[in-house]
Design a protein around this motif. Structure first.
Motif, PDB file in Angstrom:
ATOM      1  N   LEU A 201       4.688 -88.748  65.927  1.00  0.00           N
ATOM      2  CA  LEU A 201       4.761 -90.557  64.974  1.00  0.00           C
ATOM      3  C   LEU A 201       4.967 -91.796  66.383  1.00  0.00           C
ATOM      4  N   PHE A 202       5.904 -91.389  67.529  1.00  0.00           N
ATOM      5  CA  PHE A 202       6.413 -92.167  68.076  1.00  0.00           C
ATOM      6  C   PHE A 202       4.108 -92.441  69.328  1.00  0.00           C
ATOM      7  N   ARG A 203       3.990 -91.328  69.705  1.00  0.00           N
ATOM      8  CA  ARG A 203       2.903 -91.650  70.474  1.00  0.00           C
ATOM      9  C   ARG A 203       1.978 -92.377  69.520  1.00  0.00           C
ATOM     10  N   TRP A 204       2.020 -92.463  68.638  1.00  0.00           N
ATOM     11  CA  TRP A 204       0.799 -92.625  67.301  1.00  0.00           C
ATOM     12  C   TRP A 204       0.531 -94.577  67.099  1.00  0.00           C
ATOM     13  N   ASP A 205       1.910 -94.663  67.002  1.00  0.00           N
ATOM     14  CA  ASP A 205       2.906 -96.107  67.349  1.00  0.00           C
ATOM     15  C   ASP A 205       2.199 -96.782  68.545  1.00  0.00           C
ATOM     16  N   ILE A 206       2.333 -96.271  69.360  1.00  0.00           N
ATOM     17  CA  ILE A 206       2.035 -96.889  70.700  1.00  0.00           C
ATOM     18  C   ILE A 206       0.686 -96.861  70.387  1.00  0.00           C
ATOM     19  N   ASN A 207      -0.627 -96.309  69.815  1.00  0.00           N
ATOM     20  CA  ASN A 207      -1.501 -96.074  70.483  1.00  0.00           C
ATOM     21  C   ASN A 207      -1.838 -97.096  69.494  1.00  0.00           C
ATOM     22  N   VAL A 208      -1.503 -97.550  68.124  1.00  0.00           N
ATOM     23  CA  VAL A 208      -1.756 -98.485  67.470  1.00  0.00           C
ATOM     24  C   VAL A 208      -2.038 -99.634  68.871  1.00  0.00           C
ATOM     25  N   ARG A 209      -0.653 -99.674  69.706  1.00  0.00           N
ATOM     26  CA  ARG A 209      -1.157-101.306  70.338  1.00  0.00           C
ATOM     27  C   ARG A 209      -2.121-101.139  71.255  1.00  0.00           C
ATOM     28  N   GLU A 210      -2.179 -99.786  71.776  1.00  0.00           N
ATOM     29  CA  GLU A 210      -3.178-100.054  72.563  1.00  0.00           C
ATOM     30  C   GLU A 210      -4.556 -99.809  72.261  1.00  0.00           C
ATOM     31  N   SER A 211      -5.087 -99.439  71.179  1.00  0.00           N
ATOM     32  CA  SER A 211      -5.996 -99.213  70.634  1.00  0.00           C
ATOM     33  C   SER A 211      -6.721-100.027  70.093  1.00  0.00           C
ATOM     34  N   SER A 212      -5.041-101.230  69.824  1.00  0.00           N
ATOM     35  CA  SER A 212      -5.813-103.061  69.880  1.00  0.00           C
ATOM     36  C   SER A 212      -6.471-103.954  70.660  1.00  0.00           C
ATOM     37  N   VAL A 213      -6.312-103.123  72.573  1.00  0.00           N
ATOM     38  CA  VAL A 213      -6.873-103.714  72.831  1.00  0.00           C
ATOM     39  C   VAL A 213      -7.909-103.361  74.002  1.00  0.00           C
ATOM     40  N   ILE A 214      -7.900-102.034  73.512  1.00  0.00           N
ATOM     41  CA  ILE A 214      -9.057-101.729  74.490  1.00  0.00           C
ATOM     42  C   ILE A 214     -10.265-101.546  74.300  1.00  0.00           C
ATOM     43  N   GLY A 215     -10.664-102.502  72.796  1.00  0.00           N
ATOM     44  CA  GLY A 215     -11.932-103.188  72.581  1.00  0.00           C
ATOM     45  C   GLY A 215     -12.254-104.497  73.483  1.00  0.00           C
ATOM     46  N   LEU A 216     -11.189-104.802  74.586  1.00  0.00           N
ATOM     47  CA  LEU A 216     -11.605-105.688  75.549  1.00  0.00           C
ATOM     48  C   LEU A 216     -13.041-105.358  76.813  1.00  0.00           C
ATOM     49  N   VAL A 217     -13.010-103.952  76.634  1.00  0.00           N
ATOM     50  CA  VAL A 217     -13.590-103.860  77.896  1.00  0.00           C
ATOM     51  C   VAL A 217     -14.680-103.044  76.928  1.00  0.00           C
ATOM     52  N   GLY A 218     -14.402-102.751  75.456  1.00  0.00           N
ATOM     53  CA  GLY A 218     -16.256-102.006  74.773  1.00  0.00           C
ATOM     54  C   GLY A 218     -15.657-100.878  74.637  1.00  0.00           C
ATOM     55  N   ALA A 219     -14.523-100.047  74.064  1.00  0.00           N
ATOM     56  CA  ALA A 219     -13.583 -99.147  73.661  1.00  0.00           C
ATOM     57  C   ALA A 219     -13.670 -99.332  72.015  1.00  0.00           C
ATOM     58  N   GLY A 220     -14.386-100.203  71.663  1.00  0.00           N
ATOM     59  CA  GLY A 220     -14.046 -99.982  70.005  1.00  0.00           C
ATOM     60  C   GLY A 220     -13.136-101.046  69.151  1.00  0.00           C
ATOM     61  N   GLY A 221     -13.033-101.000  67.673  1.00  0.00           N
ATOM     62  CA  GLY A 221     -11.599-101.960  67.378  1.00  0.00           C
ATOM     63  C   GLY A 221     -11.235-103.287  67.467  1.00  0.00           C
ATOM     64  N   ILE A 222     -10.017-103.793  67.336  1.00  0.00           N
ATOM     65  CA  ILE A 222     -10.612-105.294  67.176  1.00  0.00           C
ATOM     66  C   ILE A 222     -10.660-105.893  67.957  1.00  0.00           C
ATOM     67  N   GLY A 223     -10.066-105.001  69.202  1.00  0.00           N
ATOM     68  CA  GLY A 223     -10.157-105.732  70.960  1.00  0.00           C
ATOM     69  C   GLY A 223     -12.130-106.391  71.467  1.00  0.00           C
ATOM     70  N   MET A 224     -12.944-105.659  70.064  1.00  0.00           N
ATOM     71  CA  MET A 224     -13.861-106.146  70.767  1.00  0.00           C
ATOM     72  C   MET A 224     -13.960-107.547  69.847  1.00  0.00           C
ATOM     73  N   ALA A 225     -13.803-107.540  68.115  1.00  0.00           N
ATOM     74  CA  ALA A 225     -13.690-108.716  67.919  1.00  0.00           C
ATOM     75  C   ALA A 225     -13.160-110.491  69.036  1.00  0.00           C
TER      76      ALA A 225
END
Length: 264
Positions: A201-225
């Motif tokens: 659970l703790f890692r999923w919580d961290i990954n929600v934050r990180e997956s919001s950022v990795i889209g800045l380099v083209g890895a999908g998610g809201i970061g691409m928007a």
């Protein structure tokens, strides 16, 4: 003449060591400031720039959410969830190999710890850049990047939980002639299960934050928007994206906290 002794908190060697530590810390700070080359004019102007930036974001373009952000936001959650599951699948055998009371082969212990350290050392953005080059832009690259980034955290925590387990039930099962799988499932697992679910659970919580950022380099998610809105200087949409990221992170934190209270 009295022979009373005067209590001193630190010995001369300890005082000298503390002074040396402070001196090195101040010197390192001064060297860092000189290396960064802070320009005072930019610091003085920063409040005005922040005020100007927020004025451009307001009013927020909430009409952009249904067509431009709902899908990427869900994709962010999918990347975090699938990446966490992928990490758990890969981290379990590595964690078993890293636990010295489970795997009593030093070479395998060191190899597993090397994997765990390597995973934690490389930042999620670097993993994302690597897998974008391998799989191309999109959610697949983000999912694999999140998974590989999480192996080190999940595997290390799981290995530590195994090493802290009581050996009493394990020795009783071994004395009864139970096979290794039964020893693990009946001796170790009941003791480490709460820690395992907490790690998940703790890692999923961290990954929600990180997956919001990795889209800045083209890895999908809201970061691409967010990257698209920044590149087009659409500040009202940038504000909506930031509100969405902030909201989803807070909701994930609340959800994880409530679940952990119930199962741990």
């Amino acid at each position: 003449m009295s022979n009373t002794r005067k209590w001193v908190r630190l010995t001369p060697a300890e005082r000298l060591g503390r002074f040396a530590f402070y001196l090195i810390a101040v010197a390192a700070f001064m060297m860092s400031v000189r290396t960064v080359e802070v320009i005072p004019e930019f610091l003085y102007d920063a409040p005005l720039q922040v005020q100007d930036l927020f004025s451009r974001m307001w009013p927020l373009d909430f009409a952009y959410y249904p067509e431009g952000l709902h899908g990427p936001l869900l994709e962010t959650l999918h990347i975090a969830s699938l990446g966490t599951l992928l990490a758990i699948v890969m981290a379990l055998p590595v964690g078993l190999m890293a636990a010295e009371n489970i795997t009593r082969v030093p070479v395998l212990n060191w190899f597993a710890k090397l994997i765990l350290v390597s995973s934690r050392t490389v930042n999620s953005l670097v993993w994302a850049l690597l897998f974008v080059a391998v799989f191309g832009p999109g959610a697949l690259a983000g999912t694999v990047a999140i998974g590989f980034r999480s192996i080190g955290f999940c595997g290390k925590m799981f290995a530590e939980a195994l090493e802290e387990a009581s050996e009493g039930p394990v020795e009783a099962l071994k004395a009864a002639g139970a096979p290794w799988l039964t020893v693990f499932l009946k001796g170790y697992w009941p003791q480490v299960a709460p820690a395992f679910w907490g790690i998940l659970l703790f890692r999923w919580d961290i990954n929600v934050r990180e997956s919001s950022v990795i889209g800045l380099v083209g890895a999908g998610g809201i970061g691409m928007a967010l990257d698209t809105a920044l590149n087009l200087f659409e500040w009202d949409r940038v504000g909506v994206v930031l509100v969405c990221i902030f909201s989803i992170v807070i909701l994930a934190e609340i959800l994880v906290t409530n679940i952990r209270k119930r199962i741990i």
